[in-house]
Scaffold this motif. Structure first.
Motif, PDB file in Angstrom:
ATOM      1  N   LYS A   2       0.851  -1.189   0.000  1.00 48.83           N
ATOM      2  CA  LYS A   2       0.000   0.000   0.000  1.00 48.83           C
ATOM      3  C   LYS A   2       0.888   1.241   0.000  1.00 48.83           C
ATOM      4  N   TYR A   3       0.387   2.331  -0.588  1.00 56.04           N
ATOM      5  CA  TYR A   3       1.239   3.493  -0.835  1.00 56.04           C
ATOM      6  C   TYR A   3       0.578   4.792  -0.370  1.00 56.04           C
ATOM      7  N   TYR A   4       1.421   5.650   0.205  1.00 56.73           N
ATOM      8  CA  TYR A   4       1.016   7.010   0.572  1.00 56.73           C
ATOM      9  C   TYR A   4       2.074   7.924  -0.033  1.00 56.73           C
ATOM     10  N   LEU A   5       1.741   8.537  -1.169  1.00 55.08           N
ATOM     11  CA  LEU A   5       2.715   9.269  -1.967  1.00 55.08           C
ATOM     12  C   LEU A   5       2.368  10.752  -1.978  1.00 55.08           C
ATOM     13  N   TYR A 121       4.555   1.587   1.857  1.00 55.02           N
ATOM     14  CA  TYR A 121       5.590   2.463   1.301  1.00 55.02           C
ATOM     15  C   TYR A 121       5.028   3.871   1.270  1.00 55.02           C
ATOM     16  N   GLY A 122       5.661   4.765   2.004  1.00 53.69           N
ATOM     17  CA  GLY A 122       5.252   6.162   2.009  1.00 53.69           C
ATOM     18  C   GLY A 122       6.447   7.055   1.766  1.00 53.69           C
ATOM     19  N   VAL A 128       9.000   9.622  -4.022  1.00 55.84           N
ATOM     20  CA  VAL A 128       7.896   9.294  -4.922  1.00 55.84           C
ATOM     21  C   VAL A 128       8.403   9.167  -6.360  1.00 55.84           C
ATOM     22  N   LEU A 131       9.792   5.852  -7.833  1.00 53.15           N
ATOM     23  CA  LEU A 131       8.911   4.730  -8.156  1.00 53.15           C
ATOM     24  C   LEU A 131       8.592   4.627  -9.641  1.00 53.15           C
ATOM     25  N   THR A 205      -2.883   8.040  -2.793  1.00 53.00           N
ATOM     26  CA  THR A 205      -2.910   6.842  -1.947  1.00 53.00           C
ATOM     27  C   THR A 205      -3.368   5.646  -2.783  1.00 53.00           C
TER      28      THR A 205
END
Length: 207
Positions: A2-5, A121-122, A128, A131, A205
């Motif tokens: 899960k991602y918080y970018l 992964y944040g 960012v 990626l 997200t």
């Protein structure tokens, strides 16, 4: 995974961030994008402290993960990362961050962790941009020829290849790099490279 970018720092979706992980989740803060010799130790340490304290204030348990400690020790890094719930990767120079990821084997471990739907992964800015499939999108935003580590003296252009398009942070924002990002946007359009932009405070997200 899960991602918080975020474009810058933690952005405007902190409530979402708090819900992505359980209280007490262990998050490693990776600060290597600030390893440039032009960044003072005071600045590097103060930013690290500030961001780790913020993660702790959300109910997580943060710790500093310096990829330099794992250069040439990929198996050791793998053991460390699988013991964590996620990582937070800060801004700075994405090309330097990529070097540190290559030398430590983070790029390989990352590919393995993609299969873990609960892993987090944040990050923001360089954390960012890394990626994308390539760092060509930000060639004139970050310095691609900054080599703080003796082990690497050639630019690594490949990103972590999670996305097949560029992510351009600080778009039309009150940030020192916003003007460079405008030029990067034009360059992407001229070359027909796919991309998305993030304004400061905006967060992408993915769960």
């Amino acid at each position: 995974m899960k991602y918080y970018l975020s474009s810058y720092k933690f952005g405007n979706s902190v409530d979402s961030l708090k819900q992505m992980l359980p209280q007490g989740a262990r998050i490693a803060h990776i600060n290597n994008a600030r390893d440039s010799k032009t960044v003072s130790t005071e600045n590097r340490n103060s930013q690290l402290k500030e961001e780790m304290e913020f993660l702790d204030s959300l109910g997580f348990v943060s710790e500093h993960l310096n990829l330099r400690d794992y250069f040439g020790r990929e198996s050791r890094l793998r053991h460390k990362m699988v013991s964590l719930d996620g990582v937070w990767v800060c801004g700075g120079n994405a090309f330097i961050l990529r070097q540190a990821m290559k030398l430590s084997g983070f790029d390989n471990v990352f590919q393995e962790l993609l299969l873990n739907n609960d892993y987090f992964y944040g990050g923001y800015s360089a954390g960012v941009c890394i990626l994308s499939d390539s760092l060509k999108y930000i060639q004139f935003v970050d310095n691609p020829n900054d080599f703080p580590y003796t082990e690497i003296k050639e630019t690594i252009w490949e990103g972590l290849n999670l996305f097949n398009y560029g992510i351009l942070p600080h778009y039309r924002s009150n940030h020192p790099e916003s003007t460079k990002i405008e030029r990067a946007v034009k360059r992407c359009i001229d070359n027909k490279w796919p991309f998305i932009t993030l304004k400061d405070a905006e967060v992408l997200t993915i769960e």
